[in-house]
Design an enzyme around this catalytic site. Structure first.
Site, PDB file in Angstrom:
ATOM      1  N   SER A 424       3.026   0.288   4.451  1.00  0.00           N
ATOM      2  CA  SER A 424       3.817   1.269   3.724  1.00  0.00           C
ATOM      3  C   SER A 424       2.975   2.476   3.308  1.00  0.00           C
ATOM      4  O   SER A 424       1.780   2.339   3.044  1.00  0.00           O
ATOM      5  CB  SER A 424       4.401   0.601   2.480  1.00  0.00           C
ATOM      6  OG  SER A 424       5.436   1.369   1.933  1.00  0.00           O
ATOM      7  N   PRO A 425       3.573   3.674   3.237  1.00  0.00           N
ATOM      8  CA  PRO A 425       2.839   4.825   2.716  1.00  0.00           C
ATOM      9  C   PRO A 425       2.430   4.587   1.265  1.00  0.00           C
ATOM     10  O   PRO A 425       3.276   4.252   0.432  1.00  0.00           O
ATOM     11  CB  PRO A 425       3.857   5.970   2.818  1.00  0.00           C
ATOM     12  CG  PRO A 425       4.890   5.501   3.793  1.00  0.00           C
ATOM     13  CD  PRO A 425       4.942   4.014   3.641  1.00  0.00           C
ATOM     14  N   GLN A 501       4.504  10.396   6.909  1.00  0.00           N
ATOM     15  CA  GLN A 501       5.602  10.648   5.979  1.00  0.00           C
ATOM     16  C   GLN A 501       5.386  12.025   5.362  1.00  0.00           C
ATOM     17  O   GLN A 501       4.383  12.276   4.698  1.00  0.00           O
ATOM     18  CB  GLN A 501       5.626   9.581   4.882  1.00  0.00           C
ATOM     19  CG  GLN A 501       6.779   9.735   3.898  1.00  0.00           C
ATOM     20  CD  GLN A 501       6.611   8.817   2.693  1.00  0.00           C
ATOM     21  OE1 GLN A 501       5.768   9.069   1.836  1.00  0.00           O
ATOM     22  NE2 GLN A 501       7.417   7.763   2.638  1.00  0.00           N
ATOM     23  N   TYR A 582      11.001  12.967  -5.933  1.00  0.00           N
ATOM     24  CA  TYR A 582      10.343  14.152  -5.389  1.00  0.00           C
ATOM     25  C   TYR A 582      11.404  15.182  -4.995  1.00  0.00           C
ATOM     26  O   TYR A 582      12.596  14.989  -5.234  1.00  0.00           O
ATOM     27  CB  TYR A 582       9.429  13.753  -4.239  1.00  0.00           C
ATOM     28  CG  TYR A 582       8.293  12.836  -4.676  1.00  0.00           C
ATOM     29  CD1 TYR A 582       7.456  13.193  -5.727  1.00  0.00           C
ATOM     30  CD2 TYR A 582       8.074  11.604  -4.055  1.00  0.00           C
ATOM     31  CE1 TYR A 582       6.427  12.363  -6.149  1.00  0.00           C
ATOM     32  CE2 TYR A 582       7.056  10.756  -4.476  1.00  0.00           C
ATOM     33  CZ  TYR A 582       6.236  11.134  -5.529  1.00  0.00           C
ATOM     34  OH  TYR A 582       5.225  10.313  -5.954  1.00  0.00           O
ATOM     35  N   ARG A 630      13.196   8.020   3.880  1.00  0.00           N
ATOM     36  CA  ARG A 630      12.970   7.132   2.735  1.00  0.00           C
ATOM     37  C   ARG A 630      13.895   7.559   1.607  1.00  0.00           C
ATOM     38  O   ARG A 630      13.902   8.722   1.193  1.00  0.00           O
ATOM     39  CB  ARG A 630      11.523   7.182   2.272  1.00  0.00           C
ATOM     40  CG  ARG A 630      11.151   6.094   1.250  1.00  0.00           C
ATOM     41  CD  ARG A 630       9.657   6.112   0.995  1.00  0.00           C
ATOM     42  NE  ARG A 630       9.193   5.091   0.073  1.00  0.00           N
ATOM     43  CZ  ARG A 630       8.767   3.876   0.431  1.00  0.00           C
ATOM     44  NH1 ARG A 630       8.771   3.528   1.710  1.00  0.00           N
ATOM     45  NH2 ARG A 630       8.333   3.016  -0.473  1.00  0.00           N
ATOM     46  N   ARG A 724       1.094  -3.192  -1.474  1.00  0.00           N
ATOM     47  CA  ARG A 724      -0.066  -3.679  -2.227  1.00  0.00           C
ATOM     48  C   ARG A 724      -0.814  -4.822  -1.545  1.00  0.00           C
ATOM     49  O   ARG A 724      -2.049  -4.857  -1.616  1.00  0.00           O
ATOM     50  CB  ARG A 724       0.370  -4.055  -3.640  1.00  0.00           C
ATOM     51  CG  ARG A 724       0.802  -2.838  -4.443  1.00  0.00           C
ATOM     52  CD  ARG A 724       1.363  -3.194  -5.802  1.00  0.00           C
ATOM     53  NE  ARG A 724       1.880  -1.999  -6.469  1.00  0.00           N
ATOM     54  CZ  ARG A 724       2.478  -2.016  -7.653  1.00  0.00           C
ATOM     55  NH1 ARG A 724       2.639  -3.161  -8.289  1.00  0.00           N
ATOM     56  NH2 ARG A 724       2.919  -0.895  -8.191  1.00  0.00           N
TER      57      ARG A 724
END
Length: 772
Positions: A424-425, A501, A582, A630, A724
């Site tokens: 994942s980013p 991304q 964002y 996303r 993580r």
């Protein structure tokens, strides 16, 4: 102690007999509104584990129940003309009346006073009681009297069901799904004695109304169900219980959670137990289990602290602390199963092939995972894995172990991923002027060597003022592109594909590096912020100004320029960041978009600018390479976007040419209240994939192969993004393969000796574990 149990169901009777058995000096009464040895309802079901617990606490009761119960291991699923079966699931079924009769007789033998045909309206009717157990059902009068103390949260669920019986002998727990011209009906069927089976029929409110069953008499409803399920009934009629069918024959399930389970009324302690405290949907058959185990745990705490009235406060505090954990776990599983059946027609029955539909059904509660299915029925699971692998284009030789779902290839447009695992980013905040450096080469390169099928860099910003922090990566100039080229070229020396991304921080920009104060504004060298509307993410932080049309044109051009650079570099997958508050996410959410022009208000207006950006990027991104989006699929804040809104936006992006939706949530508003848990965001990916018909990426609390295999195998998502765990272990994918005994996943050739040692160590550790 003087103990009074209000309600003669399993909770009250079992607690009464356990306490009397533990201390014969207790004066215990069970008060029931019905006549002696009289009840209504059909069969109840609970697991082998509950039965084992009962053997410990009262072997005599357990022995009598075991003589009367029906035990079975098989589950059979009927759908679309297919009949499929699996074994090893371990259920116990017994008639409700027979169970209560056994418990009533045991109470009498131990000296528990049974009072029948008495309606109790208030706890004050028992002023001499030290302890009053309110186990008077989901509509508990005692709970309702003390609502402020017990804090009940009752939700009426949308599906409708009718609880029937039949004298047909079913030798498996049977799920039968039938499609009508107005929608799907499903039957939950299980045997509870040598000649009778419970037969619950369930459907949606819309389907019920379309068939006119809301106004049908009980007899008409039964006749309708007999017609729908004629094949499985083999001519046997469906039976009703007249008392159960008082009023409407079709019921709604009431989901109940209480904030507290005990209350002191000034003289007595009133304790909720069983359905008065919590309900669990019949889809996992745990209502009786919860009631019996409530009784066991409260008795256990009295054994621990002492069977005297002065110990009651300590006992109740410990009881609630311990019991809430298990009840929450069961209720969570029951909620998952309940919600699965509520959407089975719109989401699964029409879209999934029967094999995958059955897998989805078996794992609906999330209590049964991929490897747990292997323990239950290895033959069935490996047959399913073989079917899934062949469906993905893999050739499985006879006798060869099939490739688990997470290690099957995935093709989208002209790109084929070696497996379903995505790194994942994740923001690393380690760039200087947006330029990738040696850290990024090692960081991303090591995860590519570690086995992930697709490796994403962190959100890469399209302009200097698009950054979250000064340490964020960028792709707005040639120097950055050259450094990125080095990273992507290395990733391409491995089996992994490279993903980028692209995003813009919007009002969440100009902040410090995470370890210097996450989301806190910079102390100097700040840059101006723009967003969908005026406002700031943190109270007191610099505010963003509302974007003008000129701002929109400039930012869109920045995204297009970065997209062209990404294509030239050779990135395989491009993702547009429209999540987490964002810039583009701020347009989508009503919490952050307060515009009154054509870019605010309706879903169409709020998505207008993000779609403009996406369309402009898609136009310059190579046709044979996929694009994902996303989304924050839940704002977790009152008035914010919900999964329903996310589904609407997903349809829009799908129509615009998106290939995948990366389903995240939250981080849009600081007032959010997420509900965390294992795989807590996977339901968003499931909903969007199977309702909208677009491939999805599941994210969030996925940290072992069992999770990924369960998600992919059930069709809840097409890819699993692991964040993580990849920070803790660059070779997470390779290590998880070894842990589940898969040796065919290739390691870098330089590490072959390490592969052999790692697999050997796992085998040795497994050999030393005690056999169960």
């Amino acid at each position: 102690m003087r103990i009074v149990c209000i309600g003669g169901g399993p909770a009250g009777l079992y607690f009464g007999l356990l306490m009397k058995k533990a201390n014969p000096s207790h004066q215990v009464s069970v008060v029931e509104r019905n006549r002696p040895y009289d009840t209504f309802g059909w069969g109840v079901v609970f697991s082998d584990a509950t039965m084992e617990n009962m053997r410990v606490w009262d072997p005599k009761t357990a022995e009598e129940i075991e003589v009367a119960f029906n035990h079975w291991d098989d589950i059979e699923v009927l759908i679309k003309g297919r009949r499929m079966r699996t074994t090893g699931h371990g259920f116990v079924g017994i008639g409700r009346k027979r169970l209560l009769n056994i418990l009533q007789k045991r109470c009498e033998d131990l000296g528990v006073e049974l009072v029948f045909e008495r309606e109790v309206d208030s706890d004050t009717e028992f002023p001499d009681a030290d302890l009053i157990i309110a186990c008077d059902g989901v509509n508990s009068k005692l709970r309702n009297k003390y609502q402020a103390a017990f804090e009940p949260d009752m939700v009426v669920r949308p599906n409708r069901y009718i609880w029937l019986g039949t004298e047909k002998n079913f030798d498996a727990f049977t799920f039968d799904f039938r499609r009508t011209e107005h929608g799907w009906f499903q039957a939950h069927v299980y045997k509870f004695d040598d000649k009778t089976s419970t037969f619950i029929v369930e459907t949606t409110e819309e389907t019920l109304l379309a068939h006119g069953l809301d106004t049908a008499t009980p007899d008409e409803s039964v006749a309708f169900c007999e017609k729908i399920f004629a094949e499985v009934l083999d001519g046997e009629p469906l039976l009703t219980n007249a008392r159960h069918l008082r009023g409407s024959a079709w019921l709604n399930f009431n989901r109940l959670i209480c904030g507290k389970w005990s209350h002191f009324n000034g003289k007595s302690h009133v304790v909720l137990m069983g359905d008065a405290a919590h309900t669990a949907h019949f889809a996992i058959g745990s209502g009786t289990k919860l009631a019996l185990e409530d009784a066991i745990e409260l008795t256990r705490q009295f054994d621990k602290f002492g069977h005297t009235a002065d110990k009651i406060p300590q006992v109740l505090a410990a009881y609630e602390e311990v019991r809430r954990v298990d009840v929450a776990r069961i209720q969570n599983a029951a909620r998952n199963a309940m919600e699965w059946f509520e959407v089975v027609g719109s989401r699964y029955a029409d879209t999934l092939e029967p094999e995958q539909f059955m897998y989805s059904l078996l794992t609906r509660s999330q209590r049964i995972s991929h490897e747990n299915l292997r323990l239950r029925d290895k033959l069935w699971l490996e047959g399913y894995e073989r079917w899934y692998a062949q469906r993905c284009g893999l050739n499985v030789e006879p006798g060869q172990r099939p490739t688990p779902p997470m290690f099957t290839p995935y093709r989208v447009r002209g790109v084929t991923l070696a497996n379903r695992i995505v790194m994942s980013p994740m923001a690393m905040y380690s760039a200087v002027d947006g330029v990738p450096n040696d850290f990024h080469l090692v960081h991303l390169g090591s995860r590519a060597m570690g086995g992930a099928g697709l490796v994403f860099g962190e959100m890469t910003c399209v302009s200097p003022d698009a950054r979250i922090t000064p340490g964020c990566l960028g792709l707005w100039n040639d120097e950055q592109a050259k450094a990125w080229q080095r990273v992507v070229d290395f990733i391409h020396t491995t089996p992994a594909k490279a993903g980028i991304q692209l995003g813009h921080a919007g009002r969440k920009g100009s902040t410090r590096l995470a370890w210097e104060g996450i989301d806190q504004p910079l102390l100097k060298d700040n840059w101006p912020l723009i967003s969908a509307s005026n406002g700031s993410y943190l109270a007191g932080a610099p505010a963003a100004r509302e974007m003008t049309r000129a701002d929109m044109d400039r930012v869109k051009a920045d995204f297009v320029a970065a997209t062209k650079r990404a294509a030239a570099i050779g990135f395989d997958v491009l993702e547009l960041h429209c999540a987490h508050g964002y810039l583009l996410s701020a347009f989508l959410s009503p919490l952050t978009n307060k515009r009154t022009d054509e870019y605010g208000g309706s879903h169409e207006n709020r998505a207008r600018y993000p779609l403009e950006v996406f369309n402009a990027m898609r136009a310059v991104w190579p046709e044979d390479r996929p694009m994902s989006v996303r989304l924050s699929c839940h704002d977790w804040t009152e008035g914010g976007n919900t999964p329903e809104d996310a589904a609407i936006f997903s349809q829009m992006f799908k129509d615009a040419g998106a290939d995948l939706v990366d389903c995240s949530s939250g981080q849009v508003d600081k007032a959010e209240q997420p509900v965390y848990g294992r795989l807590f965001q996977t339901p968003f990916a499931d909903k969007i994939r199977n309702e909208i018909g677009i491939a999805t990426i599941a994210v969030g609390a996925i940290f072992e192969a069992d999770h990924a295999n369960s998600i992919i195998a059930a069709g809840r998502a097409d890819l699993c993004a692991v964040a993580r765990p990849h920070l803790a272990d660059p070779a997470w994918t390779l290590h998880e393969a070894a842990k589940i005994g898969v040796k065919t996943v290739p390691w870098p050739k330089q590490y072959y000796s390490g592969k052999a040692q790692y697999e050997t160590n796992i085998e040795r550790a497994a050999a030393t574990q005690p056999q169960r």
